[in-house]
Enzyme design. Sequence first.
Site, PDB file in Angstrom:
ATOM      1  N   ARG A 181      -7.783  -5.092  -5.423  1.00 63.30           N
ATOM      2  CA  ARG A 181      -8.120  -4.684  -6.793  1.00 63.30           C
ATOM      3  C   ARG A 181      -7.873  -5.854  -7.733  1.00 63.30           C
ATOM      4  O   ARG A 181      -7.373  -6.885  -7.319  1.00 63.30           O
ATOM      5  CB  ARG A 181      -7.352  -3.440  -7.207  1.00 63.30           C
ATOM      6  CG  ARG A 181      -5.891  -3.618  -7.013  1.00 63.30           C
ATOM      7  CD  ARG A 181      -5.131  -2.354  -7.252  1.00 63.30           C
ATOM      8  NE  ARG A 181      -3.802  -2.558  -6.703  1.00 63.30           N
ATOM      9  CZ  ARG A 181      -2.777  -1.807  -6.932  1.00 63.30           C
ATOM     10  NH1 ARG A 181      -2.899  -0.754  -7.677  1.00 63.30           N
ATOM     11  NH2 ARG A 181      -1.607  -2.071  -6.411  1.00 63.30           N
TER      12      ARG A 181
ATOM     13  N   ASN B 214      -5.257  -1.873 -15.319  1.00 60.79           N
ATOM     14  CA  ASN B 214      -3.962  -1.666 -14.671  1.00 60.79           C
ATOM     15  C   ASN B 214      -3.316  -3.008 -14.376  1.00 60.79           C
ATOM     16  O   ASN B 214      -3.932  -3.863 -13.732  1.00 60.79           O
ATOM     17  CB  ASN B 214      -4.130  -0.905 -13.356  1.00 60.79           C
ATOM     18  CG  ASN B 214      -2.809  -0.422 -12.796  1.00 60.79           C
ATOM     19  OD1 ASN B 214      -2.149   0.403 -13.420  1.00 60.79           O
ATOM     20  ND2 ASN B 214      -2.399  -0.959 -11.670  1.00 60.79           N
ATOM     21  N   GLU B 215      -2.114  -3.195 -14.889  1.00 61.17           N
ATOM     22  CA  GLU B 215      -1.344  -4.409 -14.595  1.00 61.17           C
ATOM     23  C   GLU B 215      -2.232  -5.651 -14.608  1.00 61.17           C
ATOM     24  O   GLU B 215      -2.327  -6.371 -13.600  1.00 61.17           O
ATOM     25  CB  GLU B 215      -0.610  -4.266 -13.264  1.00 61.17           C
ATOM     26  CG  GLU B 215       0.488  -3.223 -13.305  1.00 61.17           C
ATOM     27  CD  GLU B 215       1.347  -3.190 -12.056  1.00 61.17           C
ATOM     28  OE1 GLU B 215       0.938  -3.750 -11.018  1.00 61.17           O
ATOM     29  OE2 GLU B 215       2.444  -2.590 -12.105  1.00 61.17           O
TER      30      GLU B 215
ATOM     31  N   GLU C  19       5.361   3.308 -14.858  1.00 59.13           N
ATOM     32  CA  GLU C  19       5.424   3.471 -13.397  1.00 59.13           C
ATOM     33  C   GLU C  19       6.805   3.080 -12.907  1.00 59.13           C
ATOM     34  O   GLU C  19       7.374   2.096 -13.375  1.00 59.13           O
ATOM     35  CB  GLU C  19       4.465   2.497 -12.687  1.00 59.13           C
ATOM     36  CG  GLU C  19       3.021   2.818 -12.728  1.00 59.13           C
ATOM     37  CD  GLU C  19       2.223   1.774 -11.933  1.00 59.13           C
ATOM     38  OE1 GLU C  19       2.767   1.160 -10.985  1.00 59.13           O
ATOM     39  OE2 GLU C  19       1.059   1.556 -12.282  1.00 59.13           O
TER      40      GLU C  19
ATOM     41  N   TRP D  88       5.604  -2.338  -0.494  1.00 57.22           N
ATOM     42  CA  TRP D  88       5.154  -3.729  -0.508  1.00 57.22           C
ATOM     43  C   TRP D  88       6.258  -4.731  -0.232  1.00 57.22           C
ATOM     44  O   TRP D  88       6.101  -5.913  -0.472  1.00 57.22           O
ATOM     45  CB  TRP D  88       4.447  -4.053  -1.828  1.00 57.22           C
ATOM     46  CG  TRP D  88       5.049  -3.408  -3.047  1.00 57.22           C
ATOM     47  CD1 TRP D  88       4.613  -2.270  -3.660  1.00 57.22           C
ATOM     48  CD2 TRP D  88       6.192  -3.851  -3.792  1.00 57.22           C
ATOM     49  NE1 TRP D  88       5.404  -1.973  -4.749  1.00 57.22           N
ATOM     50  CE2 TRP D  88       6.380  -2.925  -4.851  1.00 57.22           C
ATOM     51  CE3 TRP D  88       7.090  -4.920  -3.675  1.00 57.22           C
ATOM     52  CZ2 TRP D  88       7.412  -3.042  -5.781  1.00 57.22           C
ATOM     53  CZ3 TRP D  88       8.115  -5.036  -4.607  1.00 57.22           C
ATOM     54  CH2 TRP D  88       8.260  -4.107  -5.638  1.00 57.22           C
TER      55      TRP D  88
ATOM     56  N   GLU E  32      -1.830   2.024   0.279  1.00 53.94           N
ATOM     57  CA  GLU E  32      -0.489   2.395  -0.176  1.00 53.94           C
ATOM     58  C   GLU E  32      -0.011   3.691   0.463  1.00 53.94           C
ATOM     59  O   GLU E  32       0.755   4.444  -0.146  1.00 53.94           O
ATOM     60  CB  GLU E  32      -0.489   2.494  -1.702  1.00 53.94           C
ATOM     61  CG  GLU E  32      -0.870   1.155  -2.311  1.00 53.94           C
ATOM     62  CD  GLU E  32      -0.715   1.109  -3.810  1.00 53.94           C
ATOM     63  OE1 GLU E  32       0.016   0.233  -4.301  1.00 53.94           O
ATOM     64  OE2 GLU E  32      -1.322   1.942  -4.482  1.00 53.94           O
TER      65      GLU E  32
ATOM     66  N   PHE F  18       2.119   4.397   2.597  1.00 50.29           N
ATOM     67  CA  PHE F  18       3.554   4.606   2.830  1.00 50.29           C
ATOM     68  C   PHE F  18       4.395   4.359   1.579  1.00 50.29           C
ATOM     69  O   PHE F  18       5.573   4.039   1.654  1.00 50.29           O
ATOM     70  CB  PHE F  18       4.033   3.779   4.024  1.00 50.29           C
ATOM     71  CG  PHE F  18       3.395   4.242   5.299  1.00 50.29           C
ATOM     72  CD1 PHE F  18       3.673   5.502   5.803  1.00 50.29           C
ATOM     73  CD2 PHE F  18       2.462   3.451   5.959  1.00 50.29           C
ATOM     74  CE1 PHE F  18       3.045   5.971   6.953  1.00 50.29           C
ATOM     75  CE2 PHE F  18       1.838   3.904   7.108  1.00 50.29           C
ATOM     76  CZ  PHE F  18       2.126   5.171   7.616  1.00 50.29           C
ATOM     77  N   HIS F  19       3.775   4.514   0.426  1.00 52.55           N
ATOM     78  CA  HIS F  19       4.518   4.419  -0.841  1.00 52.55           C
ATOM     79  C   HIS F  19       4.952   5.823  -1.232  1.00 52.55           C
ATOM     80  O   HIS F  19       4.184   6.775  -1.115  1.00 52.55           O
ATOM     81  CB  HIS F  19       3.594   3.834  -1.911  1.00 52.55           C
ATOM     82  CG  HIS F  19       4.315   3.360  -3.140  1.00 52.55           C
ATOM     83  ND1 HIS F  19       4.925   4.215  -4.021  1.00 52.55           N
ATOM     84  CD2 HIS F  19       4.509   2.108  -3.616  1.00 52.55           C
ATOM     85  CE1 HIS F  19       5.469   3.496  -5.003  1.00 52.55           C
ATOM     86  NE2 HIS F  19       5.234   2.217  -4.781  1.00 52.55           N
TER      87      HIS F  19
HETATM   88  C1  GAL Z   1       2.004  -1.151  -9.187  1.00 50.80           C
HETATM   89  C2  GAL Z   1       0.567  -0.695  -9.397  1.00 50.80           C
HETATM   90  C3  GAL Z   1       0.334   0.683  -8.817  1.00 50.80           C
HETATM   91  C4  GAL Z   1       0.881   0.752  -7.420  1.00 50.80           C
HETATM   92  C5  GAL Z   1       2.351   0.392  -7.457  1.00 50.80           C
HETATM   93  C6  GAL Z   1       3.030   0.467  -6.124  1.00 50.80           C
HETATM   94  O1  GAL Z   1       2.152  -2.509  -9.326  1.00 50.80           O
HETATM   95  O2  GAL Z   1       0.244  -0.675 -10.763  1.00 50.80           O
HETATM   96  O3  GAL Z   1      -1.041   0.980  -8.846  1.00 50.80           O
HETATM   97  O4  GAL Z   1       0.197  -0.126  -6.610  1.00 50.80           O
HETATM   98  O5  GAL Z   1       2.476  -0.921  -7.915  1.00 50.80           O
HETATM   99  O6  GAL Z   1       4.386   0.123  -6.204  1.00 50.80           O
END
Ligand code: GAL
Length: 672
Positions: free
Chosen positions: A117, A155-156, A314, A322, A362, A364-365
């Site tokens: 992304r 986003n970010e 967030e 990650w 993602e 496993f988040h």
């Molecule tokens: C952020 C991001 C989110 C998600 C998250 C996972 O940096 O904005 O979309 O990926 O990390 O920790």
Amino acid sequence: MTLSHTDQPWPTTGISFGGDYNPEQWDPSVWREDVALMRQAGVNMVSLGIFSWGLLETAEGVYDWAWFDEIVELLGENGIAIDLATPTAAPPSWLLAEHPEFPPVDHDMTQHWPGARLGWCPSNPDFRTHALRIVRAVAERYGSREHVVMWHVSNELGGGNGHCYCDVSAAAFRTWLEKKYGTVEKLNEAWGTAFWGHYYRSFKHILPPRGNDSKNPSLMLDFDRFSSDELLDHYLAERALLKEITPDLPVTTNFMVGAEPDAVDYARWAPHMDILANDHYTRSPDPVPQQDVAFSGDRMRSLTTDRRPWLLMEHSTSAVNWQPRNRAKNPGELIRDAISHVAHGSDGVMYFQWRASRAGAEQFHSGMVPHAGPDTKIFREVTALGGHLQRLAPVLGSRVPAAKVGILFDNEAGWAIRRGVKPNNFLPYGAAVRAWHAAFWRRGDGVDVLPPWNDYAGYDTLVVPQLFLVADDTAKRAEEFVAMGGTLIVTPFSGIVDENDQVRLGGYPGAFRDVLGVWTEEFYPLQEGETFRLDNGWNGREWTEHVHVAGADVIARYEGGPLDGEPAVTVRAHLGGGRAVYVSAGIDGDAIENLVAGLIEPDRGPVSDKIPGLEVGIRETDSDEFVFLINHGADDAELGIRGAELLTGRTVEDSLVVPAGDVRVVHRRKAA
Ligand code: GAL
């Protein structure tokens, strides 16, 4: 620069609670369960549509709104407000297939491939056209819905496309430079291009710092500034369009403010946000993750001069996905982290993401609803947190009082340290700033982490940790601060270069030499594992230097080694009680704490008991105080306090027990 801030009402009536909601990953039958669970947990706002572009615009100008209409409707029916995203962070596959030139190009000229992304070059005008088309379409369709309460731009920004070195970016960089310098002669002077005969005869000859070899640091710093400005320009273009269509809705984008120099220059972006929003994730291993939570909040709050509440957009309910090894949060940690952010000035607790993904990068988040479903530790804690936040409604809009200690933080200084070759290339900027923050945080002192151009009035102590690049104006204001009676603490490798990244001559640290009453002749960086010792017992690593005093007194000298007997830590007393302390060596954390203890009275704080492991924070209005008691320790903490405890609803007559790992918030009226 003066940081202003628009006067913006908060988007939710209570503390905002929710997270990124990605219903497109699930069958509509799950959506009904989602909203039922959201209501059960007390969720009042979700960030919607962040990565939905590819599902909303199926071919250029062809839209599939039906599913999105349904989810917008469903949330509205259930009283859940929408922080609606412009979905520009993730362009559709068809768009990237048609425009293989959109993805950013790295410094080694490898181009990113589609599949992640933020896969777009911020300077590309064609990408901008496509992005603004979807922004307009979304805003026109949903912007007037009553429960759409805020815009979440992309986003970010910068997390993936922080720098792009492609030809389009190169041309935009030249235009940016021409605007900044006017003439190529001025640029040559600022960059010192006589070195290696790199003198430029025309702006046309300038390239971004491509390749792996050593480049001119001034060029690299300007490229970092340019890259931040290009992304800001993208944000501003989206913002302008949103304001045209929905002038009254607040617009924000989520920052990634932590302790490292950021991808973009958030302090310079902050004036363009109606509400400041941050994404914060604790990392492991981190010796003191709670301090990192405090640090990010202390920085977020100080991005505005009026210290108004910001929004935690967030963070994670438990493990992220990650890191090499992703640590799950311990029982109670979810609530403690969340309320710590509130204690440090956030008026919301939002997560990535509502429901843990089954598929995709993602999977496993953690989420607010984990793979195992709602009958879990995580969802139970999420629900308990929702209840706590409702009980904390009176806190909304209150401020964290101004601190007595200010720590300067500047992305440009961090970028300038990171780029190019240095006497010691293992001096991470963020770690240096955090080490000083930690010393005050452990004592329970309130700390603001502020940009160098903010006002210093009101602080008793100003710490300048590793601020390699310093503008003349900052140096002058630091002198005025000491002249007014303040204590200035300058640490190694500060004040070395000017805004063009050129060394300040006449002895380091050039910008602060006079106020400190010292000058350094030569740096003596240490090798890995090498340590030094000072004559008062302090130890350290990484950095020493050969200092001469010129008006300062010596606090500690080197013992042994090539600098045996030379000054390492000095203080210069100024008329009016001001002091300027130079810590020229990389002293360890306990030495920093020791130095601070010898110099500065601890903040008396809102409660008289200082209990190890019990973090005490305060938020206030003109008439009320909210005392946050966060027990990071393994033992229950008992302290003397009176007031109404908001989370348990009990009146505290004289003493309160904060159970190990738990949180309490005491509301009390200020004395009239
Ligand atoms: C952020 C991001 C989110 C998600 C998250 C996972 O940096 O904005 O979309 O990926 O990390 O920790």
